[in-house]
Design a protein around this motif. Structure first.
Motif, PDB file in Angstrom:
ATOM      1  N   ALA A 109       0.826  -1.213   0.000  1.00 56.74           N
ATOM      2  CA  ALA A 109       0.000   0.000   0.000  1.00 56.74           C
ATOM      3  C   ALA A 109       0.852   1.253   0.000  1.00 56.74           C
ATOM      4  O   ALA A 109       0.429   2.305  -0.494  1.00 56.74           O
ATOM      5  CB  ALA A 109      -0.931  -0.005   1.206  1.00 56.74           C
ATOM      6  N   GLY A 110       2.060   1.158   0.556  1.00 59.00           N
ATOM      7  CA  GLY A 110       2.947   2.299   0.603  1.00 59.00           C
ATOM      8  C   GLY A 110       4.310   1.897   1.120  1.00 59.00           C
ATOM      9  O   GLY A 110       4.485   0.795   1.672  1.00 59.00           O
ATOM     10  N   VAL A 111       5.285   2.779   0.940  1.00 59.46           N
ATOM     11  CA  VAL A 111       6.643   2.546   1.425  1.00 59.46           C
ATOM     12  C   VAL A 111       7.094   3.775   2.207  1.00 59.46           C
ATOM     13  O   VAL A 111       6.885   4.910   1.772  1.00 59.46           O
ATOM     14  CB  VAL A 111       7.628   2.280   0.268  1.00 59.46           C
ATOM     15  CG1 VAL A 111       9.072   2.309   0.761  1.00 59.46           C
ATOM     16  CG2 VAL A 111       7.326   0.951  -0.410  1.00 59.46           C
ATOM     17  N   VAL A 112       7.698   3.545   3.362  1.00 58.65           N
ATOM     18  CA  VAL A 112       8.364   4.600   4.120  1.00 58.65           C
ATOM     19  C   VAL A 112       9.847   4.266   4.156  1.00 58.65           C
ATOM     20  O   VAL A 112      10.222   3.137   4.492  1.00 58.65           O
ATOM     21  CB  VAL A 112       7.807   4.716   5.549  1.00 58.65           C
ATOM     22  CG1 VAL A 112       8.659   5.668   6.388  1.00 58.65           C
ATOM     23  CG2 VAL A 112       6.363   5.196   5.518  1.00 58.65           C
ATOM     24  N   VAL A 113      10.687   5.233   3.779  1.00 55.31           N
ATOM     25  CA  VAL A 113      12.137   5.045   3.799  1.00 55.31           C
ATOM     26  C   VAL A 113      12.719   5.954   4.878  1.00 55.31           C
ATOM     27  O   VAL A 113      12.627   7.176   4.783  1.00 55.31           O
ATOM     28  CB  VAL A 113      12.784   5.383   2.440  1.00 55.31           C
ATOM     29  CG1 VAL A 113      14.287   5.123   2.498  1.00 55.31           C
ATOM     30  CG2 VAL A 113      12.145   4.569   1.318  1.00 55.31           C
ATOM     31  N   ALA A 114      13.275   5.350   5.934  1.00 57.11           N
ATOM     32  CA  ALA A 114      13.972   6.104   6.972  1.00 57.11           C
ATOM     33  C   ALA A 114      15.415   6.268   6.528  1.00 57.11           C
ATOM     34  O   ALA A 114      16.141   5.286   6.369  1.00 57.11           O
ATOM     35  CB  ALA A 114      13.886   5.375   8.305  1.00 57.11           C
ATOM     36  N   HIS A 115      15.849   7.500   6.331  1.00 56.19           N
ATOM     37  CA  HIS A 115      17.081   7.781   5.596  1.00 56.19           C
ATOM     38  C   HIS A 115      17.845   8.919   6.258  1.00 56.19           C
ATOM     39  O   HIS A 115      17.265   9.786   6.919  1.00 56.19           O
ATOM     40  CB  HIS A 115      16.695   8.184   4.160  1.00 56.19           C
ATOM     41  CG  HIS A 115      17.788   8.084   3.155  1.00 56.19           C
ATOM     42  ND1 HIS A 115      18.831   8.986   3.080  1.00 56.19           N
ATOM     43  CD2 HIS A 115      18.001   7.195   2.157  1.00 56.19           C
ATOM     44  CE1 HIS A 115      19.631   8.651   2.091  1.00 56.19           C
ATOM     45  NE2 HIS A 115      19.145   7.550   1.516  1.00 56.19           N
TER      46      HIS A 115
END
Length: 321
Positions: A78-84
């Motif tokens: 459904a979605g992607v979160v990238v902690a960067h």
């Protein structure tokens, strides 16, 4: 898969202090899913793409993130979160946007203060990013950076503050806000045709100009074998007139040349003599892109062994949309 993929890509949000209190990259996973409130963890799968600080990332590391985003999209996430990490977040987010054309939202976030410090901002930013990635209105938003409560398109987002919690802007380019009362999207960003996933050509560099800059840096980069060159000039994309012959030499050597501005807003245009001469030589104007992002566009356009002329056509097509 219909849940959310949380990609740990290192940076301050995952960093640890050494014996002297200096922040260093973590060797293993940061367990960022556990930072989320219990009600937000459901349906979140955490995967690690990179462990370390973002200033040490290279194209290979960035493409690993892009590949994981593409895999999540193919699996129906459904979605992607990238902690960067914040130092190169704008670069990797933009690189992902060059490859990601689907409706699945991809949300980058991170921290300015590590978890070991008072007032750490990572948990709040991560909460906001998950909220945006899950919001129905975010379908089709593409790749964005959510930081300090603002939602910024990857195309325009830039790190403006090296230490403060509202790290990214320009604030005038925000397409929405997120806080404890929810997500408010007020616009959808401009999106362009995507490129097929492929390793960027690393032979693209930036020449940043200052008062009285000479042609020496441009000539040296061309002599060193660059395939693409982005000149970060002044104003609307102006340069000292003594540099124009060096640009002509670069074009004659088969180098893809672009001109960007050091200004945060306003973009480039051949409005003055030097800019008009560069345009006449075939230099690609960055328009609203920063020099760093035009460099990435060139690197992707040159991938797969494309010639400078082929890459120029692809870059101009992307910029025109």
């Amino acid at each position: 898969m219909s849940g959310l993929v949380l990609i740990d890509a290192g940076g301050t949000i995952a960093s640890l202090p050494d014996a002297q209190g200096v922040l260093i990259g973590r060797q293993g996973t940061a367990g960022l899913r556990d930072v989320l409130a219990r009600e937000l963890r459901d349906g979140v799968v955490e995967r690690q793409a990179y462990a370390g600080l973002s200033e040490d990332m290279g194209f290979g590391d960035a493409m690993h993130v892009a590949s994981m985003v593409a895999e999540a999209a193919a699996d129906g996430a459904a979605g992607v979160v990238v902690a960067h990490g914040t130092d190169t977040m704008e670069d990797v987010a933009f690189l992902v946007e060059l490859f990601h054309g689907g409706s699945m939202p991809v949300v980058f976030t991170g921290a300015q203060r590590a978890a070991s410090l008072p007032g750490c901002d990572g948990p709040a930013n991560l909460h906001d990013a998950v909220a945006v990635a899950r919001h129905s209105a975010a379908r089709g938003v593409g790749t964005v950076i959510v930081f300090g409560g603002r939602i910024l398109p990857a195309r325009s987002a830039r790190k403006l503050d090296s230490s403060g919690p509202e790290a990214f802007g320009p604030h005038g380019t925000a397409i929405g806000r997120v806080d404890g009362h929810g997500v408010r999207l007020t616009a959808m960003p401009k999106r362009a045709p995507v490129f097929a996933l492929a390793d960027p050509d690393p032979r693209v560099e930036i020449a940043a100009l200052g008062l009285g800059s000479s042609p020496a840096l441009i000539d040296a980069l061309v002599a060193g074998g660059v395939g693409g060159l982005v000149i970060e000039g002044f104003g609307r994309g102006n340069v000292p007139t003594q540099l124009v012959p060096a640009v002509e030499r670069a074009k004659a050597a088969g180098v893809l040349v672009g001109i960007a501005t050091h200004c945060l807003e306003g973009g480039t245009a051949p409005a003055y003599e030097s800019g008009a001469r560069l345009a006449a030589l075939g230099a690609v104007g960055a328009e609203d892109l920063s020099a760093r992002k035009l460099r990435l566009l060139f690197a992707v356009a040159l991938s797969g062994g494309r010639s400078a002329s082929e890459a120029e056509a692809r870059a101009r097509e992307w910029l025109a949309r």
